[in-house]
Design a protein around this motif. Structure first.
Motif, PDB file in Angstrom:
ATOM      1  N   PRO A 378       3.257   6.063 -18.544  1.00 50.31           N
ATOM      2  CA  PRO A 378       1.816   5.980 -18.846  1.00 50.31           C
ATOM      3  C   PRO A 378       1.272   4.594 -18.523  1.00 50.31           C
ATOM      4  N   PRO A 379       0.031   4.486 -18.036  1.00 57.06           N
ATOM      5  CA  PRO A 379      -0.917   5.590 -17.794  1.00 57.06           C
ATOM      6  C   PRO A 379      -0.750   6.239 -16.429  1.00 57.06           C
ATOM      7  N   GLY A 380       0.220   5.808 -15.647  1.00 59.97           N
ATOM      8  CA  GLY A 380       0.432   6.371 -14.325  1.00 59.97           C
ATOM      9  C   GLY A 380      -0.395   5.665 -13.264  1.00 59.97           C
ATOM     10  N   PRO A 381      -0.090   5.908 -12.001  1.00 61.06           N
ATOM     11  CA  PRO A 381      -0.852   5.278 -10.915  1.00 61.06           C
ATOM     12  C   PRO A 381      -2.249   5.867 -10.800  1.00 61.06           C
ATOM     13  N   ALA A 382      -3.092   5.170 -10.057  1.00 61.24           N
ATOM     14  CA  ALA A 382      -4.447   5.673  -9.813  1.00 61.24           C
ATOM     15  C   ALA A 382      -4.392   6.949  -8.990  1.00 61.24           C
ATOM     16  N   ALA A 383      -5.444   7.746  -9.096  1.00 63.48           N
ATOM     17  CA  ALA A 383      -5.464   9.038  -8.395  1.00 63.48           C
ATOM     18  C   ALA A 383      -5.354   8.856  -6.896  1.00 63.48           C
ATOM     19  N   TRP A 384      -6.005   7.808  -6.356  1.00 59.54           N
ATOM     20  CA  TRP A 384      -5.954   7.622  -4.909  1.00 59.54           C
ATOM     21  C   TRP A 384      -4.548   7.274  -4.441  1.00 59.54           C
ATOM     22  N   GLU A 385      -3.765   6.609  -5.292  1.00 60.97           N
ATOM     23  CA  GLU A 385      -2.388   6.292  -4.924  1.00 60.97           C
ATOM     24  C   GLU A 385      -1.541   7.558  -4.860  1.00 60.97           C
ATOM     25  N   ILE A 386      -1.741   8.453  -5.826  1.00 56.49           N
ATOM     26  CA  ILE A 386      -0.984   9.706  -5.824  1.00 56.49           C
ATOM     27  C   ILE A 386      -1.357  10.542  -4.603  1.00 56.49           C
ATOM     28  N   VAL A 387      -2.666  10.624  -4.320  1.00 59.18           N
ATOM     29  CA  VAL A 387      -3.114  11.417  -3.166  1.00 59.18           C
ATOM     30  C   VAL A 387      -2.588  10.821  -1.871  1.00 59.18           C
ATOM     31  N   LEU A 388      -2.721   9.489  -1.717  1.00 60.64           N
ATOM     32  CA  LEU A 388      -2.250   8.852  -0.501  1.00 60.64           C
ATOM     33  C   LEU A 388      -0.741   8.989  -0.343  1.00 60.64           C
ATOM     34  N   GLY A 389      -0.005   8.756  -1.421  1.00 59.48           N
ATOM     35  CA  GLY A 389       1.449   8.897  -1.356  1.00 59.48           C
ATOM     36  C   GLY A 389       1.871  10.310  -1.017  1.00 59.48           C
ATOM     37  N   THR A 390       1.171  11.292  -1.584  1.00 61.04           N
ATOM     38  CA  THR A 390       1.499  12.691  -1.303  1.00 61.04           C
ATOM     39  C   THR A 390       1.223  13.033   0.158  1.00 61.04           C
ATOM     40  N   LEU A 391       0.065  12.589   0.666  1.00 56.23           N
ATOM     41  CA  LEU A 391      -0.273  12.869   2.065  1.00 56.23           C
ATOM     42  C   LEU A 391       0.708  12.184   3.024  1.00 56.23           C
ATOM     43  N   LEU A 392       1.055  10.935   2.729  1.00 56.37           N
ATOM     44  CA  LEU A 392       2.021  10.231   3.575  1.00 56.37           C
ATOM     45  C   LEU A 392       3.373  10.920   3.557  1.00 56.37           C
ATOM     46  N   THR A 393       3.777  11.394   2.382  1.00 50.43           N
ATOM     47  CA  THR A 393       5.070  12.075   2.264  1.00 50.43           C
ATOM     48  C   THR A 393       5.067  13.383   3.046  1.00 50.43           C
ATOM     49  N   ILE A 394       3.976  14.147   2.925  1.00 50.70           N
ATOM     50  CA  ILE A 394       3.891  15.416   3.668  1.00 50.70           C
ATOM     51  C   ILE A 394       3.896  15.158   5.176  1.00 50.70           C
ATOM     52  N   ALA A 395       3.113  14.153   5.606  1.00 52.09           N
ATOM     53  CA  ALA A 395       3.076  13.830   7.037  1.00 52.09           C
ATOM     54  C   ALA A 395       4.434  13.360   7.531  1.00 52.09           C
ATOM     55  N   PHE A 396       5.104  12.525   6.723  1.00 55.25           N
ATOM     56  CA  PHE A 396       6.425  12.031   7.119  1.00 55.25           C
ATOM     57  C   PHE A 396       7.434  13.169   7.163  1.00 55.25           C
ATOM     58  N   ALA A 397       7.365  14.102   6.197  1.00 53.07           N
ATOM     59  CA  ALA A 397       8.287  15.246   6.189  1.00 53.07           C
ATOM     60  C   ALA A 397       8.076  16.111   7.432  1.00 53.07           C
ATOM     61  N   ILE A 398       6.811  16.354   7.781  1.00 53.26           N
ATOM     62  CA  ILE A 398       6.530  17.133   8.998  1.00 53.26           C
ATOM     63  C   ILE A 398       7.049  16.409  10.233  1.00 53.26           C
ATOM     64  N   GLY A 399       6.852  15.087  10.278  1.00 50.23           N
ATOM     65  CA  GLY A 399       7.362  14.310  11.402  1.00 50.23           C
ATOM     66  C   GLY A 399       8.877  14.355  11.493  1.00 50.23           C
ATOM     67  N   CYS A 400       9.553  14.301  10.342  1.00 44.03           N
ATOM     68  CA  CYS A 400      11.020  14.377  10.347  1.00 44.03           C
ATOM     69  C   CYS A 400      11.490  15.732  10.852  1.00 44.03           C
ATOM     70  N   VAL A 401      10.826  16.803  10.414  1.00 42.23           N
ATOM     71  CA  VAL A 401      11.200  18.142  10.865  1.00 42.23           C
ATOM     72  C   VAL A 401      10.979  18.271  12.371  1.00 42.23           C
ATOM     73  N   TRP A 402       9.850  17.751  12.865  1.00 46.17           N
ATOM     74  CA  TRP A 402       9.564  17.815  14.301  1.00 46.17           C
ATOM     75  C   TRP A 402      10.602  17.024  15.102  1.00 46.17           C
ATOM     76  N   ALA A 403      10.888  15.778  14.661  1.00 46.95           N
ATOM     77  CA  ALA A 403      11.867  14.958  15.381  1.00 46.95           C
ATOM     78  C   ALA A 403      13.259  15.571  15.297  1.00 46.95           C
ATOM     79  N   ALA A 404      13.602  16.093  14.121  1.00 42.36           N
ATOM     80  CA  ALA A 404      14.916  16.720  13.976  1.00 42.36           C
ATOM     81  C   ALA A 404      15.034  17.945  14.861  1.00 42.36           C
TER      82      ALA A 404
END
Length: 431
Positions: A378-404
Motif C-alpha cells: 500500500p498504497p501501490g503505484p500510480a495508475a499510469w505506472e500500472i497501465v504503462l508497465g502492463t502495456l510494455l509487458t504485453i508488447a514485450f511478450a508479443i515481441g518475444c513470441v514473434w522473435a522466438a
C-alpha cells in the motif's frame, strides 16, 4: 497445446511434484522444530584481561547467575532441567609486571590449543564516555555470536550502573528516562462520498512484507520450473528427430505456440493450486480481509506474461541448439534476466515509490515480479505506472513470441552448427 498440457498434468512426475512441494516445505518447518534443541552445550571458556580492575568481579557474578538460571528451557529442578544453551566460564588474566609485553600473543596460542574459546581485553578507560575505550574480543569462531553478545551486554550494563552512581541518579529517574512509547502503524483514514469517516486500520507489518516477497518468490519458482523445462522438451524432440515429423503436418510457429500455450497452462495450473492453498491459509488465520482479491488477479496476469516471455525465449534456444552444452551457454544471459528482479527486490520493497523502483519495474523482463510487488505494498503505484508497465509487458511478450517464432522456424531443422547470439539475431531479422 492440449496434448502438451494433458501429458504433463496427468504424468506421475507432475502429481508427485505437486504433492512433494508442500511436503518439502512442511518437512523443512518440521526439521527446524525438531532440531531447535540441538545446541552445542560445550562450555565456552573465555579469558578476561580487565585493565580497569573494576569489571571482572561483576562479569563473573553475571556469568554465574546466567549459568544457574538463564540457560534452561524449563523451570524444573534437578535432573529434569533441560539445558538449552552453553555455559560461559570466565578466567581472569593479569597483565603482569611488564606492561610492555603483549598479552594477546600467549592468549591466542591458548585459543588455538583449545584451552580457551576466546579472550577479551578491556581498555582501562572504558568508563569514560569521551575516551573512546573499547573491548577487544578475539576468537577463531566468529560465527558464534552468543558469547560476544552476552559479554558486550554485561559490560555495558555494569558501565551504565557505574555512571548512574557517579551522576547520583535514582533508579526511578533512570527508569523514567529509559522508558519508551510504543508506536502503532496505521494506514490512511478514508472518507466516503457522504462525508462519513472510515477509521484507519492497523497495518500488519509481517503481512505487508510477506505478500510482495512471497509473490516474487512464487513467480520466480514458477518461471524457473516451467520455462527451462520447455527448452529441454524442444531440444529433446529435435535431437530425436521428432520435430521433423511434426512440422510436416503443422508450421514451426504453430508447433512453438502449441508448446508455449501448453506450458503456460501448466504453470497457471500449479499457481492456481498454490494460490488456493494461500487463500485457504488466509481464511484460516483470519487475514483474508487484508488481502484484496484483485491482488490474486494481478499475480495470475503477471505470471502469465512472465511465462509467455521466458517460455518463448527458452523454446527458441532449444530449437536453435543441437546439444545440451550449446543450450547451457545461451541460457546464462536469459537466466540473468530472471534473476535481476530478485536481486532488485530489497530496494524495491524498502522504497516502492522511489525513482529506482519505478524505473526497474517498467523494465519489461522485470515488470511481472516487481510491479506485482509494488501493487502489493500500500498504497501501490500510480495508475499510469500500472497501465504503462502492463502495456510494455504485453508488447514485450508479443515481441518475444514473434522473435522466438523466427528463430524456431529456422533453428528447428538446423543441425550441427552451434548457434551464437549474432546468428540468432540474423535469424530474427531474416525474411
Amino acid at each position: 497445446a492440449s496434448n502438451e498440457y494433458l501429458i504433463a498434468v496427468t504424468s506421475k512426475a507432475f502429481l508427485i511434484g505437486v504433492i512433494m512441494m508442500p511436503v518439502f516445505m512442511g518437512g523443512a518447518i518440521g526439521v527446524q522444530y525438531l532440531t531447535r534443541d540441538q545446541v552445542d552445550l560445550t562450555t565456552r571458556k573465555i579469558a578476561i584481561v580487565d585493565e580497569t580492575g573494576r569489571l571482572f568481579a561483576s562479569l563473573a557474578q553475571a556469568a554465574d547467575a546466567r549459568n544457574k538460571n538463564g540457560i534452561y528451557s524449563n523451570d524444573q529442578e534437578g535432573e529434569a532441567r533441560q539445558q538449552s544453551a552453553a555455559k560461559f566460564e570466565l578466567q581472569q588474566v593479569q597483565l603482569g609486571e611488564d606492561n610492555g609485553k603483549r598479552i594477546d600473543v600467549p592468549l591466542t596460542k591458548r585459543v588455538k590449543n583449545g584451552e580457551l574459546f576466546a579472550f577479551a581485553i578491556i581498555d582501562p578507560d572504558v568508563f569514560d564516555p569521551n575516551s573512546g575505550g573499547v573491548v577487544r574480543y578475539h576468537s577463531q569462531t566468529p560465527s558464534y555470536q552468543a558469547l560476544s553478545n552476552w559479554l558486550q551486554k554485561a559490560i555495558n550494563l555494569e558501565i551504565k550502573r557505574a555512571r548512574i552512581d557517579e551522576l547520583g541518579l535514582s533508579p526511578e529517574s533512570v527508569a523514567a528516562l529509559s522508558s519508551q512509547t510504543a508506536l502503532q502503524q496505521f494506514g490512511l483514514v478514508e472518507t466516503t462520498a457522504g462525508g462519513d469517516v472510515i477509521e484507519a486500520k492497523e497495518e500488519n507489518r509481517i503481512l505487508t512484507f510477506a505478500l510482495p516477497f512471497g509473490g516474487i518468490m512464487l513467480m520466480f519458482m514458477m518461471i524457473m520450473t516451467i520455462a527451462p523445462a520447455m527448452l529441454n522438451n524442444v531440444l529433446e524432440e529435435k535431437m530425436q528427430k521428432i520435430s521433423e515429423f511434426l512440422i510436416s503436418s503443422i508450421t514451426p510457429f504453430q508447433l512453438m505456440m502449441g508448446k508455449l500455450i501448453g506450458t503456460v497452462g501448466i504453470g497457471l495450473t500449479l499457481s492456481t493450486i498454490y494460490l488456493g492453498a494461500a487463500i485457504g491459509l488466509a481464511y484460516y488465520f483470519d487475514i483474508s480481509d487484508s488481502i484484496p482479491f484483485s491482488l490474486y488477479a494481478w499475480f495470475v496476469f503477471y505470471l502469465f506474461a512472465a511465462l509467455v516471455i521466458f517460455g518463448s525465449i527458452f523454446s527458441a534456444i532449444g530449437a536453435a541448439c543441437s546439444e545440451i552444452k550449446d543450450a547451457q551457454s545461451l541460457m546464462t544471459p536469459v537466466i540473468m534476466l530472471v534473476v535481476i528482479p530478485v536481486m532488485c527486490m530489497g530496494p524495491v520493497l524498502d522504497s516502492p515509490t522511489s525513482l529506482f523502483a519505478k524505473a526497474v519495474s517498467l523494465f519489461p523482463p522485470a515488470t511481472p515480479m516487481l510491479m506485482f510487488a509494488r501493487i502489493a505494498i500500500p498504497p501501490g503505484p500510480a495508475a499510469w505506472e500500472i497501465v504503462l508497465g502492463t502495456l510494455l509487458t504485453i508488447a514485450f511478450a508479443i515481441g518475444c513470441v514473434w522473435a522466438a517464432g523466427k528463430v524456431f522456424r529456422i533453428g528447428i531443422l538446423s543441425q550441427g552448427q552451434a548457434p551464437t547470439m549474432a546468428k540468432l539475431a540474423q535469424w530474427i531479422i531474416s525474411k
